[in-house]
Design a protein around this motif. Structure first.
Motif, mmCIF file in Angstrom:
data_model
loop_
_atom_site.group_PDB
_atom_site.id
_atom_site.type_symbol
_atom_site.label_atom_id
_atom_site.label_comp_id
_atom_site.label_asym_id
_atom_site.label_seq_id
_atom_site.Cartn_x
_atom_site.Cartn_y
_atom_site.Cartn_z
ATOM 1 N N VAL A 4 0.927 -1.076 0.068
ATOM 2 C CA VAL A 4 -0.068 0.052 -0.195
ATOM 3 C C VAL A 4 0.828 1.149 0.111
ATOM 4 O O VAL A 4 2.022 1.320 0.691
ATOM 5 N N ILE A 5 0.603 2.254 -0.720
ATOM 6 C CA ILE A 5 1.277 3.483 -0.703
ATOM 7 C C ILE A 5 0.275 4.589 -0.451
ATOM 8 O O ILE A 5 -0.713 4.617 -0.948
ATOM 9 N N LEU A 6 0.473 5.227 0.670
ATOM 10 C CA LEU A 6 -0.256 6.356 1.201
ATOM 11 C C LEU A 6 0.250 7.517 0.696
ATOM 12 O O LEU A 6 1.716 8.051 1.310
ATOM 13 N N TYR A 7 -0.176 8.421 0.038
ATOM 14 C CA TYR A 7 0.357 9.681 -0.352
ATOM 15 C C TYR A 7 -0.541 10.701 0.087
ATOM 16 O O TYR A 7 -1.904 10.715 0.219
ATOM 17 N N GLY A 8 -0.205 11.791 0.613
ATOM 18 C CA GLY A 8 -0.901 12.846 1.039
ATOM 19 C C GLY A 8 0.141 13.906 1.624
ATOM 20 O O GLY A 8 1.171 13.861 1.898
ATOM 21 N N PRO A 9 -0.405 15.246 1.961
ATOM 22 C CA PRO A 9 0.379 16.197 2.438
ATOM 23 C C PRO A 9 0.672 15.815 4.057
ATOM 24 O O PRO A 9 -0.167 14.884 4.596
ATOM 25 N N VAL A 44 -3.041 5.040 -2.868
ATOM 26 C CA VAL A 44 -4.438 5.503 -2.014
ATOM 27 C C VAL A 44 -3.886 7.092 -1.602
ATOM 28 O O VAL A 44 -2.894 7.333 -1.129
ATOM 29 N N LEU A 45 -4.798 7.991 -2.150
ATOM 30 C CA LEU A 45 -4.667 9.448 -1.798
ATOM 31 C C LEU A 45 -5.531 9.756 -0.472
ATOM 32 O O LEU A 45 -6.499 9.503 -0.549
ATOM 33 N N ALA A 76 -3.359 7.987 -11.673
ATOM 34 C CA ALA A 76 -4.579 7.250 -11.351
ATOM 35 C C ALA A 76 -4.503 6.770 -9.601
ATOM 36 O O ALA A 76 -3.499 6.128 -9.284
ATOM 37 N N TRP A 77 -5.467 7.068 -8.921
ATOM 38 C CA TRP A 77 -5.589 6.634 -7.634
ATOM 39 C C TRP A 77 -6.757 5.421 -7.574
ATOM 40 O O TRP A 77 -7.606 5.429 -8.105
ATOM 41 N N ASP A 78 -5.907 4.484 -6.794
ATOM 42 C CA ASP A 78 -7.002 3.124 -6.660
ATOM 43 C C ASP A 78 -7.979 3.637 -5.495
ATOM 44 O O ASP A 78 -9.155 2.945 -5.761
ATOM 45 N N LEU A 79 -7.797 4.464 -4.841
ATOM 46 C CA LEU A 79 -8.640 5.016 -3.618
ATOM 47 C C LEU A 79 -8.145 6.389 -3.313
ATOM 48 O O LEU A 79 -7.229 6.699 -3.206
ATOM 49 N N THR A 80 -9.273 7.152 -2.973
ATOM 50 C CA THR A 80 -9.038 8.572 -2.524
ATOM 51 C C THR A 80 -10.023 8.829 -1.216
ATOM 52 O O THR A 80 -11.339 8.309 -1.276
ATOM 53 N N VAL A 81 -9.432 9.046 -0.243
ATOM 54 C CA VAL A 81 -10.148 9.168 0.998
ATOM 55 C C VAL A 81 -9.867 10.832 1.554
ATOM 56 O O VAL A 81 -8.704 11.247 1.811
ATOM 57 N N ASP A 82 -11.004 11.497 1.932
ATOM 58 C CA ASP A 82 -11.010 12.493 2.789
ATOM 59 C C ASP A 82 -10.808 12.504 3.993
ATOM 60 O O ASP A 82 -11.968 12.040 4.562
ATOM 61 N N THR A 83 -9.693 12.724 4.664
ATOM 62 C CA THR A 83 -9.574 12.338 5.925
ATOM 63 C C THR A 83 -10.308 13.239 6.999
ATOM 64 O O THR A 83 -10.268 13.081 8.215
ATOM 65 N N THR A 84 -10.884 14.382 6.456
ATOM 66 C CA THR A 84 -11.975 15.036 7.374
ATOM 67 C C THR A 84 -13.382 14.479 7.419
ATOM 68 O O THR A 84 -14.175 15.021 8.135
#
Length: 189
Positions: free
Chosen positions: A7-12, A115-116, A157-165
């Motif tokens: 799993v790659i977790l990408y994000g700020p 995953v974004l 392309a993201w396999d999944l995008t999650v808004d953590t808010t």
């Protein structure tokens, strides 16, 4: 298809990479955060602290999959480290650069789920302040760089995008776990 799943977790900064990884490990012990090699100073938790000499040896052997400099340190994804992480289960790699994602996808063959994890800049500021980060200004600059990086790569392309808010860490972990299960199912049909 390669049987190794990662799993790659990408994000700020402060988008929830650590928190979601903790929820993943609580959901299933097969998940474990990949501890990057860190050459420098500061926080050591979650890293394998290394030396410039170690980094040079890895570079000479062609074992650096990706390295980046941030906060005055060098962070390394190394082939021996990733090998060990896959031997232990499903590695969860944290990244904040699209170049890192591409380097890992191209440089280490596996079934990577990308995953974004996202949150607005003001949420990053609040979370950094709330957890007592001494370098919030640098983390906000990294947030800006992450946003610019995303804008410069609209084709990613993201396999999944999650808004953590909007999603709590446990829900995000379940979504990621379900994503991996679907990928295994698709590979066997």
């Amino acid at each position: 298809m390669n049987p190794k799943q990662g799993v790659i977790l990408y994000g700020p900064p402060a988008s929830g990479k650590d928190t979601v990884t903790t929820a993943l490990t609580e959901l299933d012990a097969k998940y474990a955060q990949f501890a990057r090699l860190k050459v420098g100073t500061g926080k050591s938790a979650g890293y394998r602290m290394g030396t410039a000499k170690q980094l040079h040896r890895l570079e000479s052997a062609g074992d650096v999959v990706y390295a980046n400099a941030r906060y005055g340190n060098t962070y390394v994804i190394d082939r021996p480290g990733v090998d060990a992480a896959f031997a232990a289960g499903v590695p969860v790699v944290h990244l904040g650069q699209v170049d890192g994602i591409r380097a890992l996808l191209d440089g280490y063959p596996a079934d990577w789920s990308v995953v974004l994890l996202w949150c607005p800049r003001e949420v990053t500021a609040q979370r950094c302040t709330g957890r007592g980060d001494a370098d919030t200004t640098a983390r906000l600059a990294a947030w800006d760089a992450t946003r610019e990086d995303l804008d410069a790569h609209p084709d990613l392309a993201w396999d999944l995008t999650v808004d953590t808010t909007a999603a709590n860490p446990q829900d995000a972990a379940r979504l990621i776990d379900q994503l991996l299960a679907r990928r295994v199912g698709a590979a066997t049909t």
